[in-house]
Structures are given as C-alpha cells and as structure tokens.
Design a protein around this motif. Structure first.
Motif, mmCIF file in Angstrom:
data_model
loop_
_atom_site.group_PDB
_atom_site.id
_atom_site.type_symbol
_atom_site.label_atom_id
_atom_site.label_comp_id
_atom_site.label_asym_id
_atom_site.label_seq_id
_atom_site.Cartn_x
_atom_site.Cartn_y
_atom_site.Cartn_z
ATOM 1 N N HIS A 1 0.814 -1.214 0.000
ATOM 2 C CA HIS A 1 0.000 0.000 0.000
ATOM 3 C C HIS A 1 0.852 1.269 0.000
ATOM 4 O O HIS A 1 0.406 2.346 0.415
ATOM 5 N N CYS B 1 -7.619 1.748 -4.420
ATOM 6 C CA CYS B 1 -7.212 0.470 -3.821
ATOM 7 C C CYS B 1 -8.266 0.061 -2.795
ATOM 8 O O CYS B 1 -8.998 0.906 -2.285
ATOM 9 N N CYS C 1 -7.786 -0.518 0.123
ATOM 10 C CA CYS C 1 -7.473 0.132 1.402
ATOM 11 C C CYS C 1 -8.079 1.527 1.458
ATOM 12 O O CYS C 1 -8.088 2.158 2.511
ATOM 13 N N CYS D 1 -1.964 2.506 -5.025
ATOM 14 C CA CYS D 1 -1.016 1.700 -4.230
ATOM 15 C C CYS D 1 -0.282 0.724 -5.152
ATOM 16 O O CYS D 1 -0.769 0.344 -6.218
HETATM 17 ZN ZN LIG Z 1 -3.862 0.341 -0.839
#
Ligand SMILES: [Zn+2]
Length: 425
Positions: free
Chosen positions: A252, A262, A264, A269
């Motif tokens: 990440h 992403c 996340c 990332c």
């Molecule tokens: Zn990420």
C-alpha cells in the motif's frame, strides 16, 4: 511456557541443553565427544545433559553405533546419539485466500505432513475454514507417528496484520467474516499447546530465512507477490513486527497518485499496479473473465507478449519501491515469494534491474532471489514460529520426508536439492 530468569543456573542449563540438541539436529548423529567439541562444554556437563535427554526419551543411542570404526585412540568406538524423531513435533496451519494448508514437522526437523484442502472461500467462511483446518490437523496427527501429547506447539498464518501484544486474528478490514475470531484460542483450546499466530507474509519471510533461500542470511526483506502484495522484515533472524504488526507492508505504498482506487481506500497503491489481481484484471479483456495468476504465468511461459509485459512492468514497479526499502533497511538479501514468484526470470530480472536503477548510488548492492519454498512458505513459517517459542528447539533446515512434496519454481537459479537430503534413519 515458563522461562527461567536469565543468568540463573536453570537458564544456564537450559541454554547448554539447547546447544547440545542443536549439535544433534545439525549433524543427525553425534557422539558425546562431538558435542563436547562443538559446544565447548565440559565432558561432565555433556555427560549429565545426555543422561537427562536419554532418560526423557528426547535422545536415543543409535542402533548402528555397535560397529563404527574404532576411535582414533584405539579405544572403544564412541556411541552415536541422535534425536528421537517422535519425541516432539510442531503443527503449522496456513489460512490462505482459497485453501487451508496444514503441515507437521518433528523436532528432528523432518517434515512429516504437508496437506492442502480443496478450494474454499476462506475469506468469507471463517467457521467453515476453521472446521476444515481442525479436521486436517487431526487427520495429519493420525497419519504421523507423533502422539498428540508430544505436540510442542503450533503456529498459524493469517492474512492480516498481527501485533505482538494481541496475537489473535481480528482484522475485519481484510477478511470480514474473521472479525470476531480468535485463532490462537480456537486451536489452543483444541490442541492444549501454545499457539502462535503470525501474518502470512511475515511467516513466509521467516520460512525463507530459516529453511529456504535466505537460510545463510540474518537480515532479509521478503516480498509476497500474490493477489495482493505483502512483505516481511527479518532482522537478525527474527521477524520485525513494527508497532502495529504492519512492518514490511509494501503493497500500500502509493506509486501512482492518479491511479486506481485500492481496497485500502487510497489511490494508486503498489498492489493496484503489480498485485496479481490487478494483472489478471488487465488480461481479462483479451483472454476472458476467468483469468487466474497461474494462467497468467503459463501464458508468459509460452511467449505471450502481453502477459510478459505485465510481469515486467509489475517487476519494474516493485523494484522501484524496493529501492526505497533497501535504502532504509539495508538487507543482505531480498526474496521474492508468493503466487507470482513461479513466473521466474521475466519478473525476477525486471525487479533486479529496476532496483539497481533506482537505488541510490550511495547505497549498497542488494541481491534479489526467488523464494525456494513456493506455496508452502507460509505453513513452514507457521512451524518455524512455533519452534522459535520452544527453548530446546533449533531452527535448522527441514528435511522433506514427503515424496513429490517439493514445488520447484521456474527460473530459480539458486534452487538446491538440500531439502531432499534426508538424514540417515
Ligand atoms: Zn492500498
């Protein structure tokens, strides 16, 4: 497990005992004189330790010691000692994305079982995955000569950050169905032994640094290139967790601020550029909706230019991030593992070239190698984690007793046949 205060007579004896056992594990068989020579301990100490270990059934006198060559002094031939393989063992469990893997090794360092489940939605079916793992562990114990009361410890690999102070699997962010599950408690209650939980990339790192391509290195950075991207830091032979258990998580790091969102929540990332999921998604427009990482690797192996281009571009991005990481950590070796590692040369060469291109000229040279352990790195890391918590146990390379259990990886220049060399029985 209770540990004695450092410096006490008991802890000194425990350390001496571990050193004597380490000689036996390393050599397979040794005389008391060998142990004296290799440990530097006195004859009296070794003799007393050996008597204790024989009494406990951890060490045995070898049946073939009756007819070795006479000792150089012309005296009675020395009796050879070896570890009793069934005197203790370790269980490893790996909860992968789509399979559960269970392995058992005995304390002599022989891998007795390496079993894989059928395909299973591990991420979304925590209860089912735990039940499958429990059944596999009990089947594996039945298959081996290891009595369940001789199990010394277990390790479990999970796909989430694991902190040293809260070693349960509790990251609902990554695997929602696992949010309330405490893996250490689940297995600890059933096995009645200490259970240690670790992040899968960290355990892959530990396995490669202990049993695999990094075994002669103390400081290693490991990259797990699978659907997502993880990483592990080994410093002085041990996992470095960081404050929140997330050390080494390079997946990440933002490499393209205008890139894709992403999972996340960030944008661009490394995982969105070089993760297996991103690479297969890029090929689906051409090769259909069911493209997998394995198919991507097969395509590249047969000369498909698009697949090879994806791998080399991914390697370029990974190498650039590694240049930053190596500049900070200064590892002896960088190891590439995970589902994408069998892609071999196109990926490895691209990572190596990119790392060399982007590393500061003021920094050192950082060799990059493919992992040797393939898909069993994480489960072997779980075993290494369990072993590392038993004071008597030495972390030496495992001897593979399973026929056809090796998973050769294409392009692995450093692959050696060491694991196939089993100890004399
Ligand atoms: Zn990420």
């Amino acid at each position: 497990m209770a540990r004695e205060a450092p410096g006490s007579l008991e802890s000194l004896r425990a350390r001496n005992r571990a050193r004597a056992l380490a000689v036996l594990q390393r050599r397979g068989a040794a005389s008391q004189a060998d142990i004296v020579r290799e440990t530097g301990l006195s004859r009296t100490t070794v003799s007393s330790l050996v008597a204790e270990l024989l009494e406990e059934g951890i060490v045995v006198e070898r049946a073939d010691s009756a007819r070795p060559a006479p000792s150089p002094s012309g005296g009675r031939p020395a009796t050879l000692l070896s570890l009793e393989p069934s005197s203790g063992g370790f269980i490893g469990v790996d909860f992968g994305r789509e399979i559960v893997r269970v392995a058992i090794a005995n304390r002599a360092g022989e891998l007795l079982v390496d079993a894989r489940s059928d395909r299973l939605e591990v991420a979304h079916q925590a209860e089912r995955a735990l039940a499958v793992a429990e059944a596999m562990v009990s089947r594996a114990l039945n298959e081996t000569e290891l009595q369940s009361d001789r199990v010394l410890g277990a390790g479990v690999a999970v796909s989430a950050p694991v902190r040293a102070d809260s070693p349960e699997f509790a990251s609902g962010v990554i695997f929602p169905s696992w949010a309330e599950v405490n893996v250490a408690e689940f297995f600890g209650g059933r096995l009645g032994v200490p259970v240690h939980v670790g992040n899968d990339a960290n355990l892959g790192a530990l396995a490669e640094a202990t049993f695999g391509v990094g075994r002669s290195h103390r400081d290693v950075f490991y990259v797990m290139l699978s659907e997502g991207i993880g990483g592990g830091v080994i410093i002085d032979g041990r996992i470095y967790l960081g404050h929140a258990g997330a050390a080494g998580e390079l997946g990440h790091i933002v490499v393209n601020p205008d890139g894709q969102i992403c999972r996340c929540g960030n944008r661009g990332c490394l995982a969105t550029v070089a993760g297996g999921a991103a690479l297969t998604a890029a090929l689906r427009q051409i090769h259909g909706p069911h493209m997998t990482v394995d198919e991507l690797i097969t395509l590249s192996g047969t000369g498909d230019q698009g697949a090879t281009r994806l791998l080399t571009d991914a390697g370029e991005a990974v190498g650039r991030v590694l240049a930053g990481i190596c500049g900070v950590l200064d590892p002896e070796l960088v190891i590439i593992g995970g589902e994408l590692a069998p892609a071999g040369r196109p990926l490895l060469d691209s990572i190596t070239n990119s790392l060399e291109r982007w590393i500061s000229p003021a920094s050192g040279h950082y060799p990059v190698a493919l992992g040797e352990l393939g898909g069993k790195a994480e489960v072997l890391g779980a075993i290494a984690l369990a072993m590392s918590h038993v004071p008597d146990q030495t972390l030496a390379p495992l001897a593979d007793r399973q026929p056809n259990a090796a998973e050769p990886q294409q392009g692995n220049r450093r692959a050696r046949s060491r694991r196939a060399k089993s100890r004399p029985e």
